[in-house]
Design a protein around this motif. Sequence first.
Motif, PDB file in Angstrom:
ATOM      1  N   VAL A 124      -8.856   5.067   4.095  1.00 20.44           N
ATOM      2  CA  VAL A 124      -7.566   5.050   4.776  1.00 20.44           C
ATOM      3  C   VAL A 124      -6.644   3.989   4.182  1.00 20.44           C
ATOM      4  O   VAL A 124      -5.436   4.165   4.091  1.00 20.44           O
ATOM      5  N   SER A 125      -7.230   2.864   3.726  1.00 18.83           N
ATOM      6  CA  SER A 125      -6.401   1.870   3.023  1.00 18.83           C
ATOM      7  C   SER A 125      -7.201   1.313   1.858  1.00 18.83           C
ATOM      8  O   SER A 125      -8.438   1.309   1.874  1.00 18.83           O
ATOM      9  N   ALA A 172       2.268  13.490  13.017  1.00 17.97           N
ATOM     10  CA  ALA A 172       1.581  14.738  12.659  1.00 17.97           C
ATOM     11  C   ALA A 172       0.757  14.544  11.387  1.00 17.97           C
ATOM     12  O   ALA A 172      -0.392  14.983  11.300  1.00 17.97           O
ATOM     13  N   ALA A 173       1.331  13.873  10.395  1.00 20.41           N
ATOM     14  CA  ALA A 173       0.633  13.691   9.116  1.00 20.41           C
ATOM     15  C   ALA A 173      -0.643  12.863   9.307  1.00 20.41           C
ATOM     16  O   ALA A 173      -1.713  13.239   8.819  1.00 20.41           O
ATOM     17  N   LEU A 174      -0.526  11.757  10.024  1.00 22.97           N
ATOM     18  CA  LEU A 174      -1.711  10.906  10.201  1.00 22.97           C
ATOM     19  C   LEU A 174      -2.790  11.645  10.987  1.00 22.97           C
ATOM     20  O   LEU A 174      -3.978  11.496  10.706  1.00 22.97           O
ATOM     21  N   GLN A 175      -2.378  12.452  11.969  1.00 17.12           N
ATOM     22  CA  GLN A 175      -3.368  13.211  12.730  1.00 17.12           C
ATOM     23  C   GLN A 175      -4.051  14.251  11.850  1.00 17.12           C
ATOM     24  O   GLN A 175      -5.256  14.453  11.930  1.00 17.12           O
ATOM     25  N   ILE A 176      -3.269  14.897  10.997  1.00 20.36           N
ATOM     26  CA  ILE A 176      -3.847  15.911  10.106  1.00 20.36           C
ATOM     27  C   ILE A 176      -4.774  15.256   9.084  1.00 20.36           C
ATOM     28  O   ILE A 176      -5.903  15.699   8.871  1.00 20.36           O
ATOM     29  N   TYR A 177      -4.287  14.181   8.451  1.00 18.78           N
ATOM     30  CA  TYR A 177      -5.112  13.533   7.418  1.00 18.78           C
ATOM     31  C   TYR A 177      -6.490  13.146   7.958  1.00 18.78           C
ATOM     32  O   TYR A 177      -7.491  13.233   7.256  1.00 18.78           O
ATOM     33  N   SER A 178      -6.492  12.660   9.212  1.00 21.51           N
ATOM     34  CA  SER A 178      -7.746  12.059   9.701  1.00 21.51           C
ATOM     35  C   SER A 178      -8.594  13.018  10.532  1.00 21.51           C
ATOM     36  O   SER A 178      -9.610  12.610  11.063  1.00 21.51           O
ATOM     37  N   GLU A 200       0.834  -1.217   0.000  1.00 19.46           N
ATOM     38  CA  GLU A 200       0.000   0.000   0.000  1.00 19.46           C
ATOM     39  C   GLU A 200       0.862   1.258   0.000  1.00 19.46           C
ATOM     40  O   GLU A 200       0.417   2.323   0.449  1.00 19.46           O
ATOM     41  N   VAL A 201       2.080   1.133  -0.481  1.00 19.44           N
ATOM     42  CA  VAL A 201       2.979   2.288  -0.508  1.00 19.44           C
ATOM     43  C   VAL A 201       2.357   3.413  -1.330  1.00 19.44           C
ATOM     44  O   VAL A 201       2.386   4.583  -0.946  1.00 19.44           O
ATOM     45  N   PHE A 202       1.752   3.046  -2.466  1.00 21.25           N
ATOM     46  CA  PHE A 202       1.051   4.056  -3.257  1.00 21.25           C
ATOM     47  C   PHE A 202      -0.406   4.199  -2.842  1.00 21.25           C
ATOM     48  O   PHE A 202      -0.917   5.303  -2.670  1.00 21.25           O
ATOM     49  N   SER A 203      -1.093   3.079  -2.646  1.00 21.54           N
ATOM     50  CA  SER A 203      -2.555   3.128  -2.502  1.00 21.54           C
ATOM     51  C   SER A 203      -3.027   3.528  -1.119  1.00 21.54           C
ATOM     52  O   SER A 203      -4.180   3.918  -0.957  1.00 21.54           O
ATOM     53  N   GLY A 204      -2.148   3.456  -0.118  1.00 23.40           N
ATOM     54  CA  GLY A 204      -2.582   3.647   1.264  1.00 23.40           C
ATOM     55  C   GLY A 204      -2.740   5.092   1.675  1.00 23.40           C
ATOM     56  O   GLY A 204      -2.393   6.024   0.954  1.00 23.40           O
ATOM     57  N   LEU A 205      -3.295   5.275   2.874  1.00 25.34           N
ATOM     58  CA  LEU A 205      -3.377   6.589   3.525  1.00 25.34           C
ATOM     59  C   LEU A 205      -4.193   7.592   2.698  1.00 25.34           C
ATOM     60  O   LEU A 205      -3.726   8.684   2.368  1.00 25.34           O
TER      61      LEU A 205
END
Lengths: 743, 743
Positions: free
Chosen positions: A597-598, A663-669, A586-591
């Motif tokens: 989210v996946s 920080a990124a995961l908190q911002i994304y979600s 999921e390097v490209f498809s994830g997050l």
Amino acid sequence: MVWGANTGIGKTLISAGLAAAAARSQVELLYLKPVQTGFPDSCDASLVAACSGGRVSYAEHAAALLSKQPPDKPAQPDACSVLARTLFAWEAPTSPHTAVALEGRAITDGQLCSLLRAELNSFASKHAQHAQHLPAMALLETAGGVASPAPSGRLQCDAYRPLRLPGVLVGDGRLGGISATISAHESLLLRGYDTSVVVLMESSPLHQNARALGSHFGPRMLIVSLPACPEPPEGPEPTGAGGASVVDANLQQWIDSTRPQFDEILAHLQQQHQQRVAQLASAADAAQAQLWWPFTQHASLKDQQRITVADSRCGEEFAVYQADAETAAPSLRPQYDACASWWTQGMSAELQPRMVEAIAYGAARYGHIIFPETAYEPAVKLADLLLKSVGKGWADRVFYSDDGSTAVEVALKMAFRTYMLDHNIGAEEAQAAIPELWVVGLQNGYHGDTLGAMDAVAPSPFNGPKQTPWYSGRGLFLDPPTVCMVKGTWQVRQAGASAPPSDTPPVTRFPSREAVFSRDRDGSDLHQAYRRQIEGQLDGSPKPLAACILEPVLQGAGGMALVDPLYQRTLAQACRARNIPVIFDEVFSGLWRLGRVSAAEMLGVSPDIACYAKLLTGGTVPLAATLATKAVFDAFQGASKLDALLHGHSYSGHAIGCSAAVAALQIYSDPTLNPSLCAPASAGRNATCPKAPQCKAACGRLLELWDGAAVKEVSLHPRVKSVMSLGTVLAAELEPAGGGGGL
Amino acid sequence: MVWGANTGIGKTLISAGLAAAAARSQVELLYLKPVQTGFPDSCDASLVAACSGGRVSYAEHAAALLSKQPPDKPAQPDACSVLARTLFAWEAPTSPHTAVALEGRAITDGQLCSLLRAELNSFASKHAQHAQHLPAMALLETAGGVASPAPSGRLQCDAYRPLRLPGVLVGDGRLGGISATISAHESLLLRGYDTSVVVLMESSPLHQNARALGSHFGPRMLIVSLPACPEPPEGPEPTGAGGASVVDANLQQWIDSTRPQFDEILAHLQQQHQQRVAQLASAADAAQAQLWWPFTQHASLKDQQRITVADSRCGEEFAVYQADAETAAPSLRPQYDACASWWTQGMSAELQPRMVEAIAYGAARYGHIIFPETAYEPAVKLADLLLKSVGKGWADRVFYSDDGSTAVEVALKMAFRTYMLDHNIGAEEAQAAIPELWVVGLQNGYHGDTLGAMDAVAPSPFNGPKQTPWYSGRGLFLDPPTVCMVKGTWQVRQAGASAPPSDTPPVTRFPSREAVFSRDRDGSDLHQAYRRQIEGQLDGSPKPLAACILEPVLQGAGGMALVDPLYQRTLAQACRARNIPVIFDEVFSGLWRLGRVSAAEMLGVSPDIACYAKLLTGGTVPLAATLATKAVFDAFQGASKLDALLHGHSYSGHAIGCSAAVAALQIYSDPTLNPSLCAPASAGRNATCPKAPQCKAACGRLLELWDGAAVKEVSLHPRVKSVMSLGTVLAAELEPAGGGGGL
């Protein structure tokens, strides 16, 4: 740009001194006061003009506040004169955002920067027309301290970030001023500004702030100490005809006595500018002479114009250097980052400073700490966030490495050990007789450039003997059916020559993309056909299949190919039934790339092992994570250290990357920060929720970023063969004019 | 820790209000004023004590300035009382560093932090003895603004960094105070401090600083606005008996009226502290439950005590959490980073903030920018620095990747293509018939954990079928002679069973380590013997040898084995003569690790390709560089993109890592910053120059870090079999008590 370490420390006097120096040195100078409060009683532009023999003018917004009509539009400025302009103004003598609250006339940061760009460009082009061989300079004086609010309420230093002009910092010469000056400089540094001069007025010989600043900054900063300018007598500012400022005797004496220092600052700024331009002008040549770019045929780069010279980035734009073809006049222009810097960028311009904070704080608090058997907050917290988001419901462990390729190498080692244990292969007594293990994967798959990741994909020019002599495709690579919209209709197309059994229709049409993803397709004739086909292929493998490795839903590097989710689900389930560990790359498809989210969540299949990278750190530094189930983890538990997973890198789990990722995961979600999420706050935008019109509440998915009607329209274009849109991705397959094909 | 956004904004009043709140809430409070100027006229401790009904005491340094004898050593403080202490004091009412210049009594940052640690520990242990179940708190009030100089002249926020105490920031409520407060906070953030409260006194309702700060910081910060405290009447501060401060009516009224706010702050700080302790206390369990550490047998980690919980790092020390075995009282203690965090650390505590600045600035200015065909300053500048240092005289190009392992995979691809071109292998028409290419390397070599790097080393438990089922050792791995000191004598030992031909003595003794490295050995009998042996082995290879890959001078992961430099030189030259590209893996040995900028320089052989990582980024984030000659680069020039090197990672050449690396290389090589370099500035220390006593001038090498006599003494220890010291490395091979061997 003239910045202040505080308010009331003489920024305008410094601008005035510089303007006077420019006038003396035949440097044409544009002084801009973008935001003036206390206007027209206070008018910094007037003072600057008065001190430098220049002229004042007002942009419309400010001119409207003048009691009488503004002067005529300024004539073409004379060469080597000073023009001082006020752009936006408010009457209240307070911070601009407070003045806006009191008086209205709100200005966004974007409007402010646009107008400044226009003013600067207009000045530059007028100057080029009438005096291009003479020096010119623009001074842009900020209001208050570096982090004082702009009219928008955001910080000035954030508001002006798209311009990233080099700065003069006016320091504070009073007791406490060393700290104020250093902190102000650090706020500028945290936003990527260059400051090469600190100038301050020192009232008392006791504090010696300039000396302390010199010792702190060292030779990288010019520190200029000036005597304090005596305060004007109490009472209203004297004004001359037409409201122009008048220079009192004290001020005139100060201006005269500080000539050498201002001449030095002016020369220094000119020299810094020349250095910067020279560096930008030579960057393409230097890069062509010394760098070896990946995936780049250097022999085809003889033309320097193909090299992008980036001075900086802000949001989705680079500031790109270019020289005017005729005059060689240098400029920086915004250029859209159309490759999202190779699929790593997930932050808006407003949220990038948060990422910088996370990285700076992580670097300062931790630097790097050896990872094995150590616990530090960012690594622990990131693991928790991953297990509760992409790993929810299946993953038990997080293994960190440096990039997608290493994450896949780790995943393969995990899968093989698990398989060997489950299938009783490789027990100590029989090591010599271990058969070669294969993976099952898909044609056009891509998992990275290191040898292990390469061996897990089908042969291609990327791993041929010219590139990777040690490559051997160690797998069964199936040719999957793909999904796209053709002339307005979503359809599943079977692969060409190799794959489709005779009982599968070459094309199946669907009323919508959602119908393709619908679980109602389970049990359909096509599902049965997929199953028969896949089972037959797995049975026919000449080697034991020890791992199934897939990019779930979308193959990125292989050409943005949307694979029929029913097919991938069938394949994964068939492998699961055979106790073959399933790896999702999921390097490209994830997050949230594809809207969830996946991609695993979209397929409705959990993997045994999955890899994440790219968006993980919010577009900053390399970091990857390989997640695994408890069963996979347990395959490495044993009495001996030799049973452990003996793979690692020096910066494994580095705290800076983990801090960025947290920080990124908190911002994304977080729907209060990420405006692309369907959430209570975005209720008004529910029309673009991918679950619309059914979505009544906040479903937490990424809103549809591509307009359905527009996508359909693209697909109807005669030169477009097919279109695919999902989450953040839009891909169009073109009909080449001369026949043939290509994505 | 009580920090100020500026001087004169009421830090001491805030401390006093907090102390009064503590007294009300039965919280035992120690107030420390580490550095007091203007003493004894100003004495913040007196004011705090007066406002909170507490007692004052003075450490010796401050007591010496009191006109009469200091009070007796304070009695055991009563439970729930306030004790206010002044530690260091000067009479001049100015910045501490200026006061030191005027009055003397210099204090280093180390002394300051040591005394503070002692005071805090003493307070904690006394409290634990008499009131361990009641809450306690220490307030440490700084002087001036956050970045005001400490007595040493360095910034306070740098001086106190080893303690990393959580902070209260006293903001500035005046016009300009929003900026001052935010910038002060950013200076703290840039040094890894946690600040969870901003408290400020607002004199005018116009500015609404607290409101703006709340909107900037959002919910992560508690913002508390207080009314301004009326100034005391002009004249000398009223003092009571024994010089104690007296609370005037205005102040008493302010203290009384602000009770609810201070109660809120106190409760917030207590809650933040509990959260922090809870997080540290649970970190080991959380890590054990969720992380998968590299090279770690998790089954052996049942004992939580083996997990290191690191709160932060400063210099070479981690702050490590531990709970008292009996009372479970939590504490942080400094722990030496004995693994130099896995061989990545090259910065002193004083230079770490520079690395943070470089990273923060790089992140802010660039974030990440796609690398192919793009030029941005850090990537271009780093390439230049590398080519002019480690690549000097041989390298033409720099290729970036993410870690040592990927750098080696890239190097192998470069070498193979070069070899194939030179030996006319793999021309288009004959691709199917390409023979398997091998490398020539050394036993115990190590180049990373991805498959390609693994295939380039000899079989070991790290690449056995349990770990790497796809491993096949694709090389001829020679067993090299090694160098060490045995019982005081440097010697070269031939390898055991496989390697030594009959005409080589098993051990050759040398008068010094320098003699082992001497070029006088070229042409010796041993040299001839090496050459015959190596040529014979190369001739006997069953497969074409397409690359020679070595860790020059020292094999790191293989056991800190110093290989006879004559042997490696002979091998490299033999390969060069056969047109076999030579790869030096300098991931461990490079960048001054062994005393010279590269180990290649010590060998006197230039490679065709070399790899760098680890120290490259100064111990911060992953980044690697593979350098190559022009001939190697040219092997990838061609008409087609398929001739280019098709290897890359999403964060290739990432600007943040390149910015860090530029800063690190500049620091390493600058004798004014790196005290370990032999340079004019270190003339006084020339006795430890590795060229001593011949070195008259600055030779630019790393000084000998290990004392020769001490190394010899270690080698004479009965339980030590051999010792090796070189550059930053000291390794001792022990005689195990029960026989057998092991490094």
